[in-house]
Design an enzyme around this catalytic site. Structure first.
Site, PDB file in Angstrom:
ATOM      1  N   GLU A 190       1.613   4.452   1.960  1.00  0.00           N
ATOM      2  CA  GLU A 190       2.543   3.609   2.721  1.00  0.00           C
ATOM      3  C   GLU A 190       3.624   2.915   1.890  1.00  0.00           C
ATOM      4  O   GLU A 190       3.772   1.693   1.944  1.00  0.00           O
ATOM      5  CB  GLU A 190       1.766   2.561   3.533  1.00  0.00           C
ATOM      6  CG  GLU A 190       0.942   3.153   4.654  1.00  0.00           C
ATOM      7  CD  GLU A 190       0.333   2.093   5.580  1.00  0.00           C
ATOM      8  OE1 GLU A 190       0.343   0.898   5.216  1.00  0.00           O
ATOM      9  OE2 GLU A 190      -0.131   2.476   6.664  1.00  0.00           O
ATOM     10  N   GLU A 294      -4.243   7.837   8.938  1.00  0.00           N
ATOM     11  CA  GLU A 294      -4.772   6.586   9.478  1.00  0.00           C
ATOM     12  C   GLU A 294      -4.454   6.518  10.961  1.00  0.00           C
ATOM     13  O   GLU A 294      -3.325   6.813  11.375  1.00  0.00           O
ATOM     14  CB  GLU A 294      -4.180   5.365   8.764  1.00  0.00           C
ATOM     15  CG  GLU A 294      -4.567   5.224   7.299  1.00  0.00           C
ATOM     16  CD  GLU A 294      -4.027   3.947   6.672  1.00  0.00           C
ATOM     17  OE1 GLU A 294      -3.655   3.009   7.435  1.00  0.00           O
ATOM     18  OE2 GLU A 294      -3.957   3.885   5.427  1.00  0.00           O
TER      19      GLU A 294
END
Length: 395
Positions: A190, A294
């Site tokens: 991320e 995720e």
């Protein structure tokens, strides 16, 4: 260095569909998932940086050894396998491989990563080693190890240090001795596409990191994984290079609780939004293997007495119940609504991607984010192929 093109589950991706979970808040702490650890040792801390800074090296090491030995265990691996899981994505911080003076973190997590890989090997599960936190923080979130500053790209030496850590990871876990179990190395989790980060610098980091990893590994089936940088998948599917360069995978994270628009939806809207992701995922996965690295079952909805749902985290009508309530009080109807959403998402991942990892394998107080609790209590299907709400997305 440039990326290889067109290695996917069909054709070229040479492993089975990944059905995995993340082992979050283990080797990189996230307070919201294990608040009791912080309450016990350092209640004012907000991340691993401040947790270790508050305690000091010796006390932090003692506290973390206790956490590392209990939060995730061999018994969990056995249970997850029994629940249909075949892979673990394990977040780890740079400080497990390169800890410098002035940083409060402590050594020790690398040994536990090695132990987890052995547990996975014994149970026939795969492992992704995910560099979740890098020097300077790639996003300013607690999941990078330090919330607040985002200086990964702006402080000299941070990116070079990240590459050095990745070379260490690649040389160790890309060795032929790990080829049966470690199937992926993620360059960074991320990285933000805003603030102090430049998308061009991130792209250069991916190109260089990809080459650096492949220069170190022996396992020719390794997947080198990049995160989508919170940008469209189509931004990452147009790289071309020699097929001998190896395998590239794209990690995308899909949640329905963080955008303002998400929190206006009832569960019908959440299911429809999940289904709408399929075409874009399939188009990207036809070029480069795409993984939903995720996702969770969480939506901020409430169930009304008539069986319909509304957006929100609280309600006052008689018979109304919200997902935000203690899961021990959830009605069969509310559990069914969570399962309905999870099944829709899983249908999309199964049909249009090369695999997925639920976030997280467990939590203390966030049940919609807790795979094991969901599998045990009915909002995660068991077996994973079971459907109480088949065909929601037309698959």
């Amino acid at each position: 260095m440039v990326f290889v093109q067109a290695k996917t589950l069909a054709p070229g991706y040479n492993r089975e569909m990944i059905r995995g979970v993340n082992i979050g808040s283990w080797l990189v702490l996230e307070k919201w998932m294990c608040p009791s650890l912080f309450d016990t040792y350092a209640s004012s801390a907000v991340d691993e940086w401040t947790f270790t800074e508050t305690l000091g090296k010796d006390a932090a090491y003692t506290a973390l050894q206790s956490h590392w030995s209990s939060w995730f265990t061999k018994d969990d691996v056995v249970s997850l396998k029994g629940m249909g899981i075949n892979a673990l994505r394990i977040p780890v911080g740079y400080w497990s491989f390169d800890l410098q003076d002035g940083e409060p973190y402590v050594w020790g997590a690398q040994d536990w990563l090695d132990t987890a890989i052995e547990w996975a090997r014994e149970e026939g599960l795969y492992v992704w080693v995910d560099l979740h936190g890098v020097p300077g923080s790639q996003n300013g979130f607690d999941n990078s190890g330090r919330s607040g500053p985002m200086d990964w790209q702006t402080v000299d030496g941070n990116i070079a240090r990240t590459h050095s850590v990745l070379k260490t990871i690649a040389k160790k876990y890309g060795a032929s001795s790990y080829a049966d179990v470690v199937i992926g190395i993620q360059l960074v989790n991320e990285p933000a596409s805003w603030g102090n980060n430049s998308n061009d610098i991130t792209r250069d980091f991916y190109n260089d990191g990809y080459g650096n990893v492949w220069a170190e590994i022996e396992n020719g089936n390794m997947m080198v994984v990049i995160h989508d940088n919170f940008l469209p998948l189509s931004d990452w599917t147009n790289f071309q290079g020699p097929p001998a360069a190896g395998n590239l995978g794209i990690d995308t994270h899909i949640y329905q609780v963080f955008a303002e628009s998400d929190n206006t939806l009832n569960q019908d809207g959440h299911v429809a939004l999940a289904c709408s992701k399929g075409d874009l995922l399939a188009a990207a996965n036809a070029i480069v293997p795409v993984f939903t690295g995720e996702w969770s079952g969480s939506t901020n909805i409430c169930l009304l007495a008539d069986g319909s749902t509304i957006a929100g985290t609280s309600c006052s009508e008689d018979g109304c119940q919200c997902e935000s309530a203690d899961s021990r009080t959830w009605s069969a109807g509310l559990i069914a609504q969570l399962r309905r959403f999870n099944e829709a998402q899983m249908d999309v991942w199964e049909e249009t991607t090369s695999g997925y990892f639920f976030w997280n394998f467990k939590t203390e107080h966030a049940p919609a984010w807790d795979f094991m609790k969901g599998a045990q209590n009915g909002w995660i299907p068991q077996p994973l192929s079971d459907r109480q709400f088949p065909g929601q997305c037309g698959y």
